[in-house]
Design an enzyme around this catalytic site. Sequence first.
Site, PDB file in Angstrom:
ATOM      1  N   ASP A  91       0.824  -1.209   0.000  1.00 21.77           N
ATOM      2  CA  ASP A  91       0.000   0.000   0.000  1.00 21.77           C
ATOM      3  C   ASP A  91       0.858   1.260   0.000  1.00 21.77           C
ATOM      4  O   ASP A  91       2.073   1.197   0.177  1.00 21.77           O
ATOM      5  CB  ASP A  91      -0.955  -0.006   1.212  1.00 21.77           C
ATOM      6  N   ASN A 160      -7.664  -2.986  14.354  1.00 20.09           N
ATOM      7  CA  ASN A 160      -9.053  -3.258  13.963  1.00 20.09           C
ATOM      8  C   ASN A 160      -9.156  -4.414  12.967  1.00 20.09           C
ATOM      9  O   ASN A 160     -10.194  -4.617  12.350  1.00 20.09           O
ATOM     10  CB  ASN A 160      -9.700  -1.999  13.366  1.00 20.09           C
ATOM     11  N   HIS A 162      -7.325  -4.715  10.197  1.00 20.43           N
ATOM     12  CA  HIS A 162      -7.038  -4.445   8.785  1.00 20.43           C
ATOM     13  C   HIS A 162      -5.748  -5.130   8.342  1.00 20.43           C
ATOM     14  O   HIS A 162      -4.825  -5.341   9.130  1.00 20.43           O
ATOM     15  CB  HIS A 162      -7.050  -2.948   8.458  1.00 20.43           C
ATOM     16  N   GLU A 167      -9.661  -1.821   5.275  1.00 15.61           N
ATOM     17  CA  GLU A 167     -10.343  -1.544   6.532  1.00 15.61           C
ATOM     18  C   GLU A 167     -11.567  -2.456   6.694  1.00 15.61           C
ATOM     19  O   GLU A 167     -12.026  -3.057   5.719  1.00 15.61           O
ATOM     20  CB  GLU A 167     -10.802  -0.070   6.545  1.00 15.61           C
TER      21      GLU A 167
END
Length: 264
Positions: A91, A160, A162, A167
Site C-alpha cells: 500500500d 481493527n 485491517h 479496513e
Amino acid sequence: MSRASSCAAGSCDEIVLFVLFVVKMNWEIAKDYADLSDRAASILLDAITADPKLVLGLPTGSTPVGMYDRVVKECKRSYRCFRDVAAFNLDEYVGIPRDHPGSYFTFMQQHLFSHVDIDAKNTFIPNGRAPDLKVECERYERILKNAGGLGLTFLGLGSNGHIAFNEPGTPFDSRTHVVALTDATRRANSAFFLDQPVPTHAITMGIATILESRAIVLLASGAKKREAIARLRSGDVSADFPASALWNHGNVRVLVDETAAASA
Ligand code: GLP
C-alpha cells in the site's frame, strides 16, 4: 482414534472438515519481538534461497522493522541476496510526495531497499500521486500479474483487523483500490506526519489480490494486537474483520509473540 470407533453416525465428516479448517492456518508463538523478527527474517531469506526470483509482497508499519533489520544484516554478509527478487508493497498513501518522511516509499528505502542488492526496477509501490488513481490501481494489478503474481507475502495487522489498508467492511473479492482511512488508522500512523495531517486516503492491494499470494505470513507483536489476534484465532470469518479472510487461504503462517498471543 479410528473413524469406525469414534464417530457417531454423520458427525465424522464434520470432525475431518473441522481439523482441515484449523490446520491450514499455521500458528507460531515467538518468545518476544526479537525472536519474532529472527523467525520472520529466516522465513524470508530461506524463501529467496529456494527461489532466487521470488516475488515478495511487503508490508510497512512498526512490526516488520525488526525483520528488515535482520534481513539487511544477513544480506551484508551474503553476496547476491536480492539480486533477482521482485518486491511489491502492499500500500501507499494518496497525495504525498514519495520522498515525504511518512511515505511508504521512504520507509522501504530506509529499512530495506537502500541496504540490499535489490534492483530498483524490481521494486514496486503504488503511486499515490498518480493523476488518475483508478488507472494507477489497474496498472499495479497488471504489473503484479506480469511479474507472475505474489509468491510470498508478509502482512502486519491493524488493531481493527485491517491487512494492508483494507479496513473493516472491505469485500473479500476486492482488488487494488483507493480506500478512505479510518480515524483510528490515521491516528495509529500519525508519528510520521508532524508537518501535515495524516492523509485521508491510500491505495491498497485488495484482499483478493493478497489472497492470491502462494504463501502468506502474518506478523503481530505486543499487547495492542492482543484483541485482534484473539479475534483472528476464533476462526470467525467476516468482512468486519479483514484479517479473517486469511482463513480462506491454504498456506498462512501466523507469527505472533507471546504478548500478542496472550488471552485478550
Ligand atoms: C499500517 C499499514 C499496514 C500495517 C499496519 C500495522 O496501517 N498500512 O500494512 O500492517 O499499519 O502497523 P504496525 O505494524 O505499526 O502495528
